[in-house]
Design an enzyme around this catalytic site. Structure first.
Site, mmCIF file in Angstrom:
data_model
loop_
_atom_site.group_PDB
_atom_site.id
_atom_site.type_symbol
_atom_site.label_atom_id
_atom_site.label_comp_id
_atom_site.label_asym_id
_atom_site.label_seq_id
_atom_site.Cartn_x
_atom_site.Cartn_y
_atom_site.Cartn_z
ATOM 1 N N HIS A 42 -6.464 5.070 -3.318
ATOM 2 C CA HIS A 42 -6.431 4.291 -4.555
ATOM 3 C C HIS A 42 -6.720 5.143 -5.789
ATOM 4 O O HIS A 42 -7.103 4.604 -6.823
ATOM 5 C CB HIS A 42 -7.460 3.147 -4.497
ATOM 6 C CG HIS A 42 -7.039 2.021 -3.613
ATOM 7 N ND1 HIS A 42 -6.904 2.153 -2.255
ATOM 8 C CD2 HIS A 42 -6.721 0.733 -3.892
ATOM 9 C CE1 HIS A 42 -6.529 0.990 -1.737
ATOM 10 N NE2 HIS A 42 -6.409 0.109 -2.707
ATOM 11 N N GLU A 77 5.915 -5.040 -2.899
ATOM 12 C CA GLU A 77 6.331 -4.129 -3.982
ATOM 13 C C GLU A 77 7.778 -3.674 -3.854
ATOM 14 O O GLU A 77 8.505 -3.616 -4.847
ATOM 15 C CB GLU A 77 5.413 -2.901 -4.015
ATOM 16 C CG GLU A 77 4.053 -3.136 -4.633
ATOM 17 C CD GLU A 77 3.063 -3.852 -3.736
ATOM 18 O OE1 GLU A 77 3.388 -4.096 -2.548
ATOM 19 O OE2 GLU A 77 1.967 -4.177 -4.202
#
Ligand SMILES: Cc1ncc(C[n+]2csc(CCOP(=O)(O)OP(=O)(O)O)c2C)c(N)n1
Ligand SMILES: [Mg+2]
Lengths: 451, 329
Positions: free
Chosen positions: A254, A185
């Protein structure tokens, strides 16, 4: 001509220092770059180098002297054949011509006019589609229209998207424009920002926004701030999108809602749609915008169906809230998946005779303050609803703005309904308690209505 | 004076050598002036001088063509001058004035010139590496033969994002030259104290990227290595890594305790390896230029630099209304 050598500032905060040691004596020839003295500051001992060439005519400050103020003359440099007593050239720092000091920008009491209005003409043909399909259609339409738009992210191509948002795009646009990345990322976000500087319009898909924390440096430091730091020469026309907030039973790492974090950053635009029509219209606007846009989706909402106008090029402007339901007793402000709780609560409240007006912010930056304020001025009560953490929430911010601009209209304190102030637990029963509930929204509304 | 290198055995033209001399001298004198203005309180915050490393950027700029792009860290003044940005605009940005490249809103570490294809000036160590690969990604996507030079330090070479970028740059064959300016220190930490894998260019091999170490104090060696790397990029062969062995004479920024290296070490580099002296010797040794010619250049440069300092002092501070502009495009 003789030159005065001044006590240098050796750090951003240095005001004075100790002249610890002279490494030259009167009569010495010095070259530019030669170390002349050691100077001690609160931070460190530093070497002081000569800038000009010449001969040390006079040492004005003895070594060991403490508290020598920055910019006092410490020595005189002369040229061959010159006397140290010759009037030194004034080399004191020229004060900058100071611009007139303007008063701090105070929010002027401006008229509050709601911007909420219909997004499409009455009688427009509608079609039913899911949020997922709406997002896909928005990207495909914009990619057809502009060859510099491309999609980049993990599993966006051959896998057809981790959440199937990009399904079919690889087939239509090919691997040049639907780019599968390694799981990196930080790196691919930096590459995408660079590509935006190079003339492209990247759409970066984060598999979920939780993983964008590895890339937040590039989102904020490289994308959001560059237009300002370059004096308007270059910005980052791009979209960062992906699923945000809690899904179900995926635990603390998450499940975070980043709405408030990104909304805190000038230079970013932040969108968090609820309906499919908004998802489509706002994503198209985001792709065309010349600034970095944070587009926060929600996994639970992907499969939900809504009516979407069947128009060839349908967009929704940023900074315009939508009034989903008109009411007179209380204003419920929400956005994204929070709208589910807000609308459910409004239904339940209606049965109890409370008429709630429900405002969907849709974009968080720019934020349509006026529509919120106009509604609060009408209902005199407000409850905000969001899934994120309570500290520094969007609701906190709205409460402050309502207090500043509509204090006299309030009949009760504003209540912020948020997720709980805990990392998201995994256990089913705990998760249920950590998340916001419709019952909490109903209770908050009853409380501000003193019912 | 320590013995100098043997005189010119070079087939480089006089014009080229004079150009390198001039460009390197401009950077050095500019940086000396910046240091002076800092001492006078006209420049604030951080100010990282490029003195000692001039040959790297001057040698590589000699390989660039119009359309090529470059970006680097906060130690960026030399790169800006070498790619043709105006000394006045750079100095005025250092003093935070409206005549600066970013109207005074960026400062020493954050300057850009879209016109000269200079994409910053980056204050976050390592950030410019993926950003540079992104510029190369755009050029490849748009189908031109431009090359991007992404400069970064030996300290930055330990950042994770560099390796994420190597991987993707080779995977996608991006036309980017990764230039590691190995000046042996990251602030006060020497390369040896930060890694056991001290051959920095060699790390690219793990990703399939070719690289080499280059004498970064020798502008001719830099130019030669740069030509090869750029040619490979333009031929579509993907990225290269050039590890420039160089040295910074001054402190990391303006406040540097200077305790991590000896004064002798610095002096030795200055007297034995100085890049500007090297070209000067080549010019004089081979009889390509006279002392007078070089003096005339020195004088010229001094005038440019002094003028930039005057401009940077006289340019007004930005209007307060600028506080609220340029936040969005
Ligand atoms: C991510 C990050 N961490 C730390 C810093 C503080 N910092 C600025 S420069 C620097 C040293 C970098 O050294 P190197 O990459 O060798 O470049 P050089 O200064 O030698 O040109 C550090 C630690 C920073 N700017 N960014
Ligand atoms: Mg270094």
């Amino acid at each position: 001509m003789a030159i005065e050598i001044l006590m240098p500032a050796l750090s951003p905060t240095m005001e004075e220092g100790t002249l610890a040691k002279w490494l030259v004596k009167e009569g010495d020839k010095v070259k530019s770059g030669q170390i002349m003295a050691e100077i001690e500051t609160d931070k460190a001992t530093m070497e002081f180098e000569a800038v000009d060439e010449g001969i040390i005519g006079k040492l004005l400050v003895a070594e060991g002297t403490a508290g020598v103020k920055v910019n006092t003359a410490i020595a005189v440099l002369v040229q061959e054949g010159e006397s140290a007593d010759a009037a030194p050239a004034p080399v004191a720092a020229k004060a900058a011509p100071v611009a007139a000091v303007a008063a701090a920008p105070v929010a002027a009491p401006v008229a509050v006019v709601s911007k909420a209005s219909a997004d499409w003409p009455e009688g427009t043909k509608m079609k039913t589609m899911t949020v997922r399909e709406a997002l896909r259609e928005a990207m495909a339409e914009e990619m057809r229209a502009d060859p510099t738009v491309f999609l980049m992210g993990e599993e966006v191509g051959e896998y057809q998207g981790a959440y199937k948002i990009s399904q079919g795009l690889l087939d239509e646009f090919g691997p040049k424009r639907v780019v599968d990345t390694p799981i990196t990322e930080h790196g691919f976000t930096g590459i995408a920002v660079g590509a935006s500087w190079g003339g492209l319009r990247p759409i970066v898909e984060f598999m979920t926004w939780n993983f964008a924390m590895q890339a937040i440096d590039h989102i904020i430091n490289s994308a959001a701030k560059t237009n300002y730091m370059s004096g308007g020469q270059m910005g980052a026309p791009m979209v960062f999108r992906g699923t945000n907030g809690a899904a179900a039973r995926v635990g603390a790492q998450h499940s975070q809602d980043y709405a408030a974090w990104y909304s805190a950053i000038p230079g970013l635009k932040v969108v968090m749609p609820y309906s499919a029509a908004d998802a489509k219209g706002l994503l198209k606007t985001a792709i065309r915008d010349n600034n970095p846009v944070i587009f926060l989706e929600n996994e639970i909402m992907y499969g939900h169906s809504f009516e979407v106008p069947d128009l060839p090029d349908f967009t929704i402007p940023f900074g315009k809230a939508r009034i989903w339901r008109e009411g007179t007793d209380v204003t419920i402000v929400s956005f994204g998946i929070g709208m589910r709780y807000a609308l459910e609560a409004a239904d339940l409240l209606a049965k109890d005779g409370i008429s709630a007006e429900v405002v969907d912010l849709r974009t968080l930056r720019p934020l349509d303050y006026d529509t919120v304020l106009a509604s609060v001025m009408k209902t005199n009560r407000c409850v905000t609803v969001e899934e994120g953490f309570p500290v520094g929430s969007i609701g906190n911010h709205l409460s402050a703005v309502i207090m500043e601009r509509a204090f006299d209209y309030l009949d009760a304190p504003v209540i912020n309904c948020t997720g709980k102030d805990v990392p998201m637990p995994y256990a089913a029963n705990l998760e249920k308690h950590a998340l916001l509930t419709t019952a909490e929204v109903v209770a908050a509304v009853k409380s501000v209505c003193y019912r | 004076m320590a013995p100098k290198k043997e005189p010119a055995k070079t087939n480089v033209s006089k014009d080229d050598l004079l150009h390198y001399y001039r460009e390197m001298l401009l950077i050095r004198r500019f940086e000396e002036k910046a240091g002076q203005l800092y001492g006078m309180g006209l420049i604030g915050g951080f100010c990282h001088l490029y003195i000692g490393q001039e040959a790297v950027v001057v040698g590589l700029e000699a390989c660039a063509k119009p359309g090529d792009k470059r970006l680097t860290s906060y130690r960026d003044h030399g790169h800006m001058l070498a790619c043709g940005m105006d000394a006045n605009g750079v100095m005025a940005e250092l003093t935070g004035r409206s005549g600066g490249y970013s109207k005074g809103k960026g400062g020493s570490m954050h300057m850009f010139s879209k016109e000269r294809h200079f994409y910053g000036g980056h204050g976050i160590v390592g950030a410019q590496v993926p950003l540079g690969a992104g510029l190369a990604f755009a050029d490849k996507y748009l189908g031109n033969d431009n090359v991007t030079f992404a400069y970064f330090g030996d300290g930055a070479a330990n950042q994770g994002q560099v390796y994420e970028t190597y991987n993707m740059a080779e995977l996608w064959n991006l036309p980017v030259v990764f230039v590691i300016e190995n000046n042996q220190y990251a602030m006060g930490t020497s390369v040896k104290r930060s890694t056991k894998s001290t051959t920095l260019f060699g790390r690219g091999l793990a990703y399939g990227i070719q690289g080499e170490a280059v004498d970064g104090m020798d502008v001719l060696a830099v130019k030669a290595a740069g030509e090869k790397a750029v040619a490979a990029c333009r031929a579509g062969e993907g990225p290269c890594i050039l590890e420039m062995m160089t040295y910074r004479y001054r402190g990391h920024s303006m406040s540097d305790p200077a305790k991590y290296r000896t004064r002798e070490e610095v002096e030795k580099m200055k007297t034995e390896k100085d890049a500007i002296e090297h070209v000067r010797d080549l010019l004089l040794g081979a009889g390509l230029a006279s002392d007078e010619e070089l003096k005339a250049i020195d004088k010229d440069i001094k005038e440019i630099v002094n003028a930039s300092a005057e401009f940077a002092k006289d340019s007004p501070e930005p209007d307060l209304s600028e506080l609220w502009t340029d936040i969005y495009a």
